[in-house]
Design an enzyme around this catalytic site. Sequence first.
Site, PDB file in Angstrom:
ATOM      1  N   LYS A 156     -17.839 -29.857  38.769  1.00 10.82           N
ATOM      2  CA  LYS A 156     -18.772 -30.187  39.859  1.00 10.82           C
ATOM      3  C   LYS A 156     -18.772 -31.707  39.962  1.00 10.82           C
ATOM      4  CE  LYS A 156     -22.283 -31.502  41.007  1.00 10.82           C
ATOM      5  NZ  LYS A 156     -22.223 -32.759  41.807  1.00 10.82           N
ATOM      6  N   GLU A 229     -23.084 -37.913  28.505  1.00 11.98           N
ATOM      7  CA  GLU A 229     -22.755 -39.340  28.362  1.00 11.98           C
ATOM      8  C   GLU A 229     -23.428 -40.053  29.520  1.00 11.98           C
ATOM      9  OE1 GLU A 229     -21.678 -40.859  25.944  1.00 11.98           O
ATOM     10  OE2 GLU A 229     -21.023 -39.119  24.802  1.00 11.98           O
TER      11      GLU A 229
END
Length: 455
Positions: A156, A229
Amino acid sequence: MTFTSVNPHDPADVLGEWQAAGPTEAAAAASRAATAAAGWREAPAAVRAKALSDAAAALEQRSAEITGLVVREVGKPLSEARGEVARGVAVLRYYAQAALLPDGETIPAAAADQLLMARHVPVGVAALITPWNFPVAIPLWKAAPSLAYGNATILKPASAAAATALALADILGAVLPPDVFQVVLGGAAAGTALIDHPDVAAVSFTGSSAVGRQISRRAAERGCRVQAEMGGQNPSVVLADADLDRAATAIAYAAMGFAGQKCTATSRVIVEDSIYPRFRDRLAAAVEALQVLDPADGKTLVGPVIDPGSRESALAAVASSGGRVLTGGTALDAPGYYLSPTLVELDQPAGPLATEEVFAPVAALIRAGTADEAIAIANAVRYGLVAAVFTSDLGGALRLTRNLEAGMIRVNAPTSGVDFQAPFGGSKESSYGPREQGLAARSFYTESRTVLIVP
Ligand code: NAD
């Protein structure tokens, strides 16, 4: 609902208009992936390795075209975009080989004629939610290990990088069985539907800290493995014994290259008192020497920011910083979203430029009395992605690497820069969950299965 992706250098240039997936389309993709995962986990490692190696060859063959697409879609300077595509090729090759490495270990069993082993098996379906700023490297450094270790994979991507994601899907789709790799375009609704889907066993996110924390909570809520992250507020510390010219060149680029839009960009430059005035002048000169306009020009190192909102918030952060602008600080008179590379001198390490991620070509310059004070200032933020130290005393540098609170520490090297064969990730609020890249990626995309065989 439809959305577009726009060239930030020339906003009249629209790369495409696409339909955003809603919860129904995202759920359908997850169900297809679950079916495809059953076959892919049974594919021999050599078959998975061959697919990734064929994808590397295809990306290499199309590298000029995809480099051009990255320059146009996210305004990345040509030299960096070229490097990013080459890195994508190398990442695919690396995980093609990693698929063939030992997949577990044997452990002494209770009896000599028994076999006890722990093997790494695929988790099933992995959903990858990615930002726009590394539209080739980040999707690939997640997808390559996910596929190598036997998972069906759904990407995505950020809407501002949709065209590049579709080019990657074209390459991977041609070398993999149907639905083993899919792209779902859309925003938060599509991402959320993937996170909530019971067939998705792992969510790997890279993006802003605010979204990453939300996603991590949501995935953990239903027991889904997750790694995130996120943002940084990365310091470069310059000590009195550093090579000042080398440090100024490296830091100017780490702070302003690709308009400061790397999670690893330098945001704070912390300089020991005795060299402060000399270093300040050199750094300002190095920043002023960087070519800003037109990412398609091979000499450009800065380029535009991604959208008008990012430019406005960067200028607002400079205006409210309480510091003195040494260079830059203005929007450029050009059709694209340009901002002159900006260096701000702060008397105190406080305010938005010293504490928050600005994600633009803006850096704060801060004075420190001693090396220890410099480290204390470097650590005084909630982020901890990467830190750099410039010094000629390598023994001292080793000590500082123990005290700096960052997932990655670079001595005499810019904060920006990634070695895909090494673990990548931050500490504190920059990172959540296991590391990405290198062989470390395996622990996220597989689970351990302990098997005892009694003959
Ligand atoms: P972003 O957080 O706005 O978006 C990242 C992705 O999350 C996009 O695909 C977006 O569509 C999706 N998303 C947004 N809201 C969501 C929600 N509620 N649920 C599910 N998905 C959602 O980040 P961005 O602007 O695309 O990228 C810039 C940010 O990424 C910066 O903060 C930068 O530091 C960070 N970044 C971090 C690293 C790293 O490795 N640490 C690398 C690159 C970028």
